[in-house]
Write a protein that holds these residues in place. Structure first.
Motif, PDB file in Angstrom:
ATOM      1  N   LYS A 110    -137.391  77.585-117.463  1.00  0.00           N
ATOM      2  CA  LYS A 110    -138.369  78.508-118.049  1.00  0.00           C
ATOM      3  C   LYS A 110    -137.937  79.913-117.640  1.00  0.00           C
ATOM      4  O   LYS A 110    -136.865  80.104-117.076  1.00  0.00           O
ATOM      5  CB  LYS A 110    -139.777  78.205-117.521  1.00  0.00           C
ATOM      6  N   LYS A 111    -138.801  80.898-117.841  1.00  0.00           N
ATOM      7  CA  LYS A 111    -138.439  82.278-117.483  1.00  0.00           C
ATOM      8  C   LYS A 111    -138.540  82.507-115.981  1.00  0.00           C
ATOM      9  O   LYS A 111    -139.185  81.745-115.265  1.00  0.00           O
ATOM     10  CB  LYS A 111    -139.304  83.273-118.244  1.00  0.00           C
ATOM     11  N   ASP A 112    -137.881  83.546-115.514  1.00  0.00           N
ATOM     12  CA  ASP A 112    -137.913  83.979-114.107  1.00  0.00           C
ATOM     13  C   ASP A 112    -137.386  82.938-113.130  1.00  0.00           C
ATOM     14  O   ASP A 112    -137.825  82.880-111.983  1.00  0.00           O
ATOM     15  CB  ASP A 112    -139.332  84.399-113.699  1.00  0.00           C
ATOM     16  N   GLY A 113    -136.468  82.086-113.565  1.00  0.00           N
ATOM     17  CA  GLY A 113    -135.865  81.105-112.673  1.00  0.00           C
ATOM     18  C   GLY A 113    -136.701  79.868-112.443  1.00  0.00           C
ATOM     19  O   GLY A 113    -136.269  78.931-111.783  1.00  0.00           O
ATOM     20  N   ALA A 114    -137.921  79.849-112.960  1.00  0.00           N
ATOM     21  CA  ALA A 114    -138.798  78.683-112.825  1.00  0.00           C
ATOM     22  C   ALA A 114    -138.390  77.628-113.850  1.00  0.00           C
ATOM     23  O   ALA A 114    -137.541  77.863-114.706  1.00  0.00           O
ATOM     24  CB  ALA A 114    -140.251  79.091-113.034  1.00  0.00           C
ATOM     25  N   GLY A 115    -139.003  76.451-113.744  1.00  0.00           N
ATOM     26  CA  GLY A 115    -138.710  75.420-114.719  1.00  0.00           C
ATOM     27  C   GLY A 115    -139.586  74.201-114.524  1.00  0.00           C
ATOM     28  O   GLY A 115    -140.372  74.117-113.580  1.00  0.00           O
ATOM     29  N   VAL A 116    -139.428  73.279-115.444  1.00  0.00           N
ATOM     30  CA  VAL A 116    -140.176  72.020-115.396  1.00  0.00           C
ATOM     31  C   VAL A 116    -139.232  70.930-114.894  1.00  0.00           C
ATOM     32  O   VAL A 116    -138.146  70.741-115.445  1.00  0.00           O
ATOM     33  CB  VAL A 116    -140.739  71.647-116.781  1.00  0.00           C
ATOM     34  N   ALA A 117    -139.667  70.247-113.850  1.00  0.00           N
ATOM     35  CA  ALA A 117    -138.931  69.092-113.333  1.00  0.00           C
ATOM     36  C   ALA A 117    -139.662  67.844-113.804  1.00  0.00           C
ATOM     37  O   ALA A 117    -140.857  67.681-113.539  1.00  0.00           O
ATOM     38  CB  ALA A 117    -138.870  69.131-111.816  1.00  0.00           C
ATOM     39  N   VAL A 118    -138.939  66.978-114.505  1.00  0.00           N
ATOM     40  CA  VAL A 118    -139.503  65.716-114.981  1.00  0.00           C
ATOM     41  C   VAL A 118    -138.930  64.604-114.113  1.00  0.00           C
ATOM     42  O   VAL A 118    -137.709  64.477-113.976  1.00  0.00           O
ATOM     43  CB  VAL A 118    -139.157  65.456-116.464  1.00  0.00           C
ATOM     44  N   SER A 119    -139.814  63.830-113.520  1.00  0.00           N
ATOM     45  CA  SER A 119    -139.398  62.721-112.660  1.00  0.00           C
ATOM     46  C   SER A 119    -139.923  61.407-113.207  1.00  0.00           C
ATOM     47  O   SER A 119    -141.036  61.353-113.741  1.00  0.00           O
ATOM     48  CB  SER A 119    -139.942  62.900-111.238  1.00  0.00           C
ATOM     49  N   GLU A 120    -139.126  60.367-113.044  1.00  0.00           N
ATOM     50  CA  GLU A 120    -139.644  59.027-113.274  1.00  0.00           C
ATOM     51  C   GLU A 120    -140.411  58.661-112.003  1.00  0.00           C
ATOM     52  O   GLU A 120    -139.876  58.759-110.901  1.00  0.00           O
ATOM     53  CB  GLU A 120    -138.519  58.025-113.501  1.00  0.00           C
ATOM     54  N   PHE A 136    -143.434  62.071-114.910  1.00  0.00           N
ATOM     55  CA  PHE A 136    -144.361  62.965-114.239  1.00  0.00           C
ATOM     56  C   PHE A 136    -143.712  64.342-114.186  1.00  0.00           C
ATOM     57  O   PHE A 136    -142.616  64.482-113.645  1.00  0.00           O
ATOM     58  CB  PHE A 136    -144.601  62.412-112.824  1.00  0.00           C
ATOM     59  N   SER A 137    -144.372  65.353-114.752  1.00  0.00           N
ATOM     60  CA  SER A 137    -143.767  66.687-114.854  1.00  0.00           C
ATOM     61  C   SER A 137    -144.516  67.713-114.013  1.00  0.00           C
ATOM     62  O   SER A 137    -145.755  67.739-114.007  1.00  0.00           O
ATOM     63  CB  SER A 137    -143.763  67.153-116.310  1.00  0.00           C
ATOM     64  N   LEU A 138    -143.739  68.534-113.335  1.00  0.00           N
ATOM     65  CA  LEU A 138    -144.280  69.619-112.514  1.00  0.00           C
ATOM     66  C   LEU A 138    -143.614  70.930-112.905  1.00  0.00           C
ATOM     67  O   LEU A 138    -142.415  70.965-113.179  1.00  0.00           O
ATOM     68  CB  LEU A 138    -144.019  69.359-111.032  1.00  0.00           C
ATOM     69  N   LEU A 139    -144.393  72.004-112.908  1.00  0.00           N
ATOM     70  CA  LEU A 139    -143.846  73.343-113.085  1.00  0.00           C
ATOM     71  C   LEU A 139    -143.440  73.837-111.697  1.00  0.00           C
ATOM     72  O   LEU A 139    -144.261  73.867-110.779  1.00  0.00           O
ATOM     73  CB  LEU A 139    -144.892  74.271-113.703  1.00  0.00           C
ATOM     74  N   ILE A 140    -142.163  74.178-111.550  1.00  0.00           N
ATOM     75  CA  ILE A 140    -141.602  74.540-110.246  1.00  0.00           C
ATOM     76  C   ILE A 140    -141.205  76.016-110.243  1.00  0.00           C
ATOM     77  O   ILE A 140    -140.574  76.508-111.186  1.00  0.00           O
ATOM     78  CB  ILE A 140    -140.356  73.665-109.932  1.00  0.00           C
TER      79      ILE A 140
END
Length: 161
Positions: A110-120, A136-140
């Motif tokens: 995503k913007k500013d170095g952040a992103g979504v991590a999707v985990s099983e 399971f998704s988290l915004l990091i």
């Protein structure tokens, strides 16, 4: 589960939790909290004649407990982003012990170095049965957030002993 900022994460990273036993107290408290007093959860006599012959722990409670077994680092996790493909593969019973395992399967910047991590996310019981599976998704955050004002003692004076 996620203990590094987004740029430091890699697909394939795995975390495994400690175990936790599902209790009568968990089930009753969840019934009280949610109003889910279905007899398969709350009535022992009813459950004896049902498919599994005993009370079941609510699926939504099992999901909540399994997902919470993997610790989250609040300095890098911005928000819960969502859950997809949630399946309850085996029933959970009062007295079962569960563990969680996560594996990062996708990273979306995503913007500013952040992103979504999707985990099983997998939940397993003491019988080595997979009881649930989902993505399971988290915004990091792109960088660690330093907590402010988290030390209530920093501005206090203490007498010399």
């Amino acid at each position: 589960m996620i203990d590094h900022p987004f740029p430091e994460l890699e697909v394939g990273q795995v975390k495994t939790s400690r175990g936790r036993t599902l209790t009568e107290t968990d089930v009753v408290n969840f019934c009280m909290l949610t109003g889910n007093w279905l007899e398969i959860h709350a009535n022992t006599e009813f459950a004896k004649s049902a498919l599994y012959g005993q009370r079941l722990v609510q699926g939504s409670l099992v999901f909540a407990i399994v997902n919470a077994l993997i610790p989250f680092d609040s300095t890098v996790v911005e928000a819960f982003y969502g859950v997809d493909r949630l399946r309850f593969l085996k029933p959970s019973f009062i007295g079962d012990t569960v563990w969680a395992r996560t594996k990062i399967i996708d990273l979306r910047a995503k913007k500013d170095g952040a992103g979504v991590a999707v985990s099983e996310l997998l939940g397993v019981n003491q019988r080595h049965e997979t009881i649930l599976r989902c993505e399971f998704s988290l915004l990091i955050r792109g960088q660690r957030l330093a907590p402010t004002g988290s030390d209530p003692f920093s501005s206090m004076e203490f007498p010399e002993s």
